[in-house]
Design an enzyme around this catalytic site. Structure first.
Site, PDB file in Angstrom:
ATOM      1  N   ASP A  39      43.440 -64.383  60.704  1.00 46.78           N
ATOM      2  CA  ASP A  39      44.585 -63.847  59.980  1.00 46.78           C
ATOM      3  C   ASP A  39      44.669 -62.322  60.036  1.00 46.78           C
ATOM      4  O   ASP A  39      45.629 -61.737  59.552  1.00 46.78           O
ATOM      5  CB  ASP A  39      44.566 -64.311  58.521  1.00 46.78           C
TER       6      ASP A  39
ATOM      7  N   ASP B 234      38.563 -68.583  62.200  1.00 49.53           N
ATOM      8  CA  ASP B 234      38.121 -67.780  61.058  1.00 49.53           C
ATOM      9  C   ASP B 234      38.114 -68.640  59.794  1.00 49.53           C
ATOM     10  O   ASP B 234      38.770 -69.679  59.733  1.00 49.53           O
ATOM     11  CB  ASP B 234      39.076 -66.590  60.883  1.00 49.53           C
TER      12      ASP B 234
ATOM     13  N   ASP C 257      38.219 -67.188  56.049  1.00 49.07           N
ATOM     14  CA  ASP C 257      39.001 -66.658  54.931  1.00 49.07           C
ATOM     15  C   ASP C 257      40.484 -66.549  55.280  1.00 49.07           C
ATOM     16  O   ASP C 257      40.871 -65.862  56.226  1.00 49.07           O
ATOM     17  CB  ASP C 257      38.464 -65.293  54.507  1.00 49.07           C
TER      18      ASP C 257
END
Length: 149
Positions: A114, A8, A10
């Site tokens: 996250d 990922d 961000d």
């Protein structure tokens, strides 16, 4: 055949807070609680600590891709995320950026994310929850995915 790892952007590769810290007072007010909709915010972000080196390491061991979501209400996000990958990862991530609101549709062995949103929680491989107690930083992720280090 190498195993597939998705990473990922961000708050995994990209430090989202650094983008927020560069917003004007007016932008902070107008886009409160929806900073991912600020035009060009994704072009203002720095890499997370050890993210670039870690992605490069993973790319030497796995078939590695970037799997991120582009906010629907931010028309600059697609362009900014692509340019961020080109700027910080260059050839190691050439044509390896996938933008999707349905991460679970991608087939692979590992997803480093996250959050469990946008299909990450339904990913059929193993979700490595970045920032969790087990995987608080990149060093812990690399140690897990490359136990010979």
């Amino acid at each position: 055949m190498k195993k597939i790892v998705y990473v990922d952007m961000d708050n995994v590769l990209v430090d989202f807070k650094t983008g927020i810290s560069r917003l004007s007072a007016q932008e902070l007010t107008i886009f409160e609680d929806r900073y991912d909709e600020v035009p060009n915010i994704f072009s203002k972000m720095d890499p997370m600590e050890n993210a670039i080196e870690s992605y490069e390491k993973l790319s030497s061991l796995y078939d590695t891709y970037i799997l991120s979501t582009s906010p629907w209400e931010n028309s600059t996000a697609l362009h900014d995320k692509l340019n961020w990958v080109k700027k910080y990862l260059g050839n190691v991530a050439y044509k390896r950026l996938i933008l999707s609101h349905h991460k679970n549709l991608n087939k692979g062995d590992f997803l480093i994310d996250d959050r469990e949103k946008n299909g990450a929680g339904q990913f059929e491989g193993e979700l490595i929850l970045f920032g969790s107690e087990r995987f608080p930083h990149w060093e812990s992720v690399i140690e897990y995915l490359n136990p010979t280090t």
